[in-house]
Design a protein around this motif. Structure first.
Motif, PDB file in Angstrom:
ATOM      1  N   THR A   1       0.717  -1.255   0.058  1.00 43.83           N
ATOM      2  CA  THR A   1      -0.046  -0.052  -0.115  1.00 43.83           C
ATOM      3  C   THR A   1       1.025   1.379  -0.092  1.00 43.83           C
ATOM      4  O   THR A   1       0.748   2.036  -0.760  1.00 43.83           O
ATOM      5  CB  THR A   1      -0.835   0.132   1.269  1.00 43.83           C
ATOM      6  OG1 THR A   1      -1.913  -1.249   1.118  1.00 43.83           O
ATOM      7  CG2 THR A   1      -1.844   1.342   1.157  1.00 43.83           C
ATOM      8  N   LEU A   2       2.012   1.171   0.797  1.00 39.55           N
ATOM      9  CA  LEU A   2       2.673   2.479   0.984  1.00 39.55           C
ATOM     10  C   LEU A   2       3.448   2.662  -0.511  1.00 39.55           C
ATOM     11  O   LEU A   2       3.834   3.792  -1.192  1.00 39.55           O
ATOM     12  CB  LEU A   2       3.928   2.302   1.882  1.00 39.55           C
ATOM     13  CG  LEU A   2       3.317   2.413   3.462  1.00 39.55           C
ATOM     14  CD1 LEU A   2       4.410   1.675   4.528  1.00 39.55           C
ATOM     15  CD2 LEU A   2       2.910   3.800   3.788  1.00 39.55           C
ATOM     16  N   GLY A   3       3.982   1.649  -1.129  1.00 41.84           N
ATOM     17  CA  GLY A   3       4.399   1.583  -2.425  1.00 41.84           C
ATOM     18  C   GLY A   3       3.420   2.238  -3.446  1.00 41.84           C
ATOM     19  O   GLY A   3       3.839   2.950  -4.225  1.00 41.84           O
ATOM     20  N   PHE A   4       2.292   1.840  -3.386  1.00 41.12           N
ATOM     21  CA  PHE A   4       1.203   2.069  -4.467  1.00 41.12           C
ATOM     22  C   PHE A   4       1.256   3.821  -4.125  1.00 41.12           C
ATOM     23  O   PHE A   4       0.852   4.590  -5.000  1.00 41.12           O
ATOM     24  CB  PHE A   4      -0.191   1.737  -4.203  1.00 41.12           C
ATOM     25  CG  PHE A   4      -1.167   2.243  -4.939  1.00 41.12           C
ATOM     26  CD1 PHE A   4      -1.368   1.996  -5.951  1.00 41.12           C
ATOM     27  CD2 PHE A   4      -2.105   2.811  -3.980  1.00 41.12           C
ATOM     28  CE1 PHE A   4      -2.357   2.716  -6.753  1.00 41.12           C
ATOM     29  CE2 PHE A   4      -3.309   3.360  -4.443  1.00 41.12           C
ATOM     30  CZ  PHE A   4      -3.469   3.324  -6.085  1.00 41.12           C
ATOM     31  N   LEU A   5       0.830   4.179  -2.918  1.00 36.15           N
ATOM     32  CA  LEU A   5       0.623   5.663  -2.664  1.00 36.15           C
ATOM     33  C   LEU A   5       1.606   6.556  -2.993  1.00 36.15           C
ATOM     34  O   LEU A   5       1.740   7.647  -3.386  1.00 36.15           O
ATOM     35  CB  LEU A   5       0.481   5.744  -1.035  1.00 36.15           C
ATOM     36  CG  LEU A   5      -0.900   5.144  -0.526  1.00 36.15           C
ATOM     37  CD1 LEU A   5      -0.904   5.279   0.804  1.00 36.15           C
ATOM     38  CD2 LEU A   5      -2.195   6.009  -1.071  1.00 36.15           C
ATOM     39  N   ASN A   6       3.058   6.041  -2.723  1.00 33.62           N
ATOM     40  CA  ASN A   6       4.227   6.915  -3.186  1.00 33.62           C
ATOM     41  C   ASN A   6       4.059   6.728  -4.719  1.00 33.62           C
ATOM     42  O   ASN A   6       4.503   8.106  -5.412  1.00 33.62           O
ATOM     43  CB  ASN A   6       5.347   6.084  -2.676  1.00 33.62           C
ATOM     44  CG  ASN A   6       6.792   6.941  -2.904  1.00 33.62           C
ATOM     45  OD1 ASN A   6       6.840   7.838  -2.518  1.00 33.62           O
ATOM     46  ND2 ASN A   6       7.523   6.125  -4.000  1.00 33.62           N
ATOM     47  N   SER A   7       3.742   5.817  -5.516  1.00 31.41           N
ATOM     48  CA  SER A   7       3.747   5.805  -7.054  1.00 31.41           C
ATOM     49  C   SER A   7       2.851   6.777  -7.248  1.00 31.41           C
ATOM     50  O   SER A   7       3.007   7.587  -8.300  1.00 31.41           O
ATOM     51  CB  SER A   7       3.496   4.372  -7.614  1.00 31.41           C
ATOM     52  OG  SER A   7       4.606   3.722  -7.297  1.00 31.41           O
ATOM     53  N   TYR A   8       1.771   6.834  -6.716  1.00 29.23           N
ATOM     54  CA  TYR A   8       0.453   7.563  -6.935  1.00 29.23           C
ATOM     55  C   TYR A   8       0.786   9.220  -6.820  1.00 29.23           C
ATOM     56  O   TYR A   8       0.622   9.957  -7.760  1.00 29.23           O
ATOM     57  CB  TYR A   8      -0.755   7.242  -6.232  1.00 29.23           C
ATOM     58  CG  TYR A   8      -2.060   8.287  -6.427  1.00 29.23           C
ATOM     59  CD1 TYR A   8      -2.845   8.000  -7.131  1.00 29.23           C
ATOM     60  CD2 TYR A   8      -1.968   9.596  -5.552  1.00 29.23           C
ATOM     61  CE1 TYR A   8      -3.942   8.789  -7.310  1.00 29.23           C
ATOM     62  CE2 TYR A   8      -3.113  10.143  -5.622  1.00 29.23           C
ATOM     63  CZ  TYR A   8      -4.042  10.050  -6.701  1.00 29.23           C
ATOM     64  OH  TYR A   8      -5.049  10.979  -6.661  1.00 29.23           O
ATOM     65  N   MET A   9       1.499   9.507  -5.764  1.00 25.67           N
ATOM     66  CA  MET A   9       2.090  10.750  -5.750  1.00 25.67           C
ATOM     67  C   MET A   9       3.073  11.329  -6.758  1.00 25.67           C
ATOM     68  O   MET A   9       2.970  12.434  -7.231  1.00 25.67           O
ATOM     69  CB  MET A   9       2.556  10.987  -4.111  1.00 25.67           C
ATOM     70  CG  MET A   9       3.294  12.360  -3.910  1.00 25.67           C
ATOM     71  SD  MET A   9       3.873  12.574  -2.258  1.00 25.67           S
ATOM     72  CE  MET A   9       5.468  11.682  -2.768  1.00 25.67           C
ATOM     73  N   GLU A  10       4.042  10.534  -7.128  1.00 23.94           N
ATOM     74  CA  GLU A  10       4.955  10.821  -7.954  1.00 23.94           C
ATOM     75  C   GLU A  10       4.247  11.080  -9.281  1.00 23.94           C
ATOM     76  O   GLU A  10       4.607  12.203  -9.866  1.00 23.94           O
ATOM     77  CB  GLU A  10       6.109   9.860  -7.995  1.00 23.94           C
ATOM     78  CG  GLU A  10       7.001   9.561  -6.756  1.00 23.94           C
ATOM     79  CD  GLU A  10       7.817   8.447  -6.805  1.00 23.94           C
ATOM     80  OE1 GLU A  10       7.954   7.956  -7.898  1.00 23.94           O
ATOM     81  OE2 GLU A  10       8.781   8.374  -6.112  1.00 23.94           O
TER      82      GLU A  10
END
Length: 210
Positions: A114-123
């Motif tokens: 989930t953290l990886g997905f949220l980071n990709s989303y933000m970038e």
């Protein structure tokens, strides 16, 4: 009966009210369902979403973002977070440093995936925004019990007024995963700039040019 309505900034003491409204408003949001799971199928979904919303509130104060709320008879019914331009690099650095302490607990509350997905989303979403200085509408939500009464429109109108009064800002960027919202924002003058796909989630990146 007289009704008193106002849009004003929230304080740190409003955190529980903010978290309650945003958790309800985003319960069936495509992004939240994708990131945290369906609360009707996954018993941990609500706690994950609540942890994220709480983090977003704390982050906003640390990074000098504005959190506004719509009050009716002193009852909070809707709220939004907006990132504003013109914050000095020193303030951002101090805020980012302090944010590390708030980020650590989140590492134990959300799965690594989930953290990886949220980071990709933000970038990806931030890279889709214009390079010129602008406001960024991070989140906007209304208590589902009072949706349809124009509260979201009142908050959006307030944001537009803030942006037009800010000489440093060229407009407002936002992202939505709800395709029905695209037409809604277009009626307010937003244009669809990009349509991104993140882990099978379609994200519509929009911008209001001042």
């Amino acid at each position: 009966m007289n009704t008193s309505c106002r849009v004003s900034k929230l304080t740190k003491s409003d955190k529980l009210l903010f978290s309650s409204i945003m958790s309800l408003a985003f319960a069936r949001d495509p992004l939240f369902l994708h990131a945290f799971g369906d609360p009707e199928l996954d018993r941990k979904s609500r706690s994950r979403a609540a942890a994220f919303v709480s983090f977003m509130y704390d982050k906003s104060f640390l990074l000098n973002e504005d959190i506004w709320g719509y009050f009716e008879n002193e009852i909070l019914l809707g709220t939004f977070i907006v990132e504003k331009p013109g914050i000095s690099k020193l303030k951002r650095f101090k805020g980012a440093f302090l944010l590390i302490g708030r980020l650590l607990p989140l590492l134990f509350q959300l799965p690594v995936k989930t953290l990886g997905f949220l980071n990709s989303y933000m970038e990806i979403t931030r890279s889709a925004a214009p390079s010129s200085p602008h406001h960024y509408l991070i989140m906007i939500g209304v208590n589902p019990e009072v949706q349809g009464r124009g509260i979201g429109a009142a908050m959006l109108l307030h944001l537009l007024q803030v942006v037009h009064a800010d000489n440093k800002s060229h407009g407002i960027a936002l992202d939505t995963e709800n395709k029905g919202n695209v037409n809604l924002y277009q009626r307010w003058g937003f244009a669809l700039r990009h349509e991104e796909n993140i882990n099978d989630l379609t994200v519509y990146c929009m911008f209001y040019q001042k």
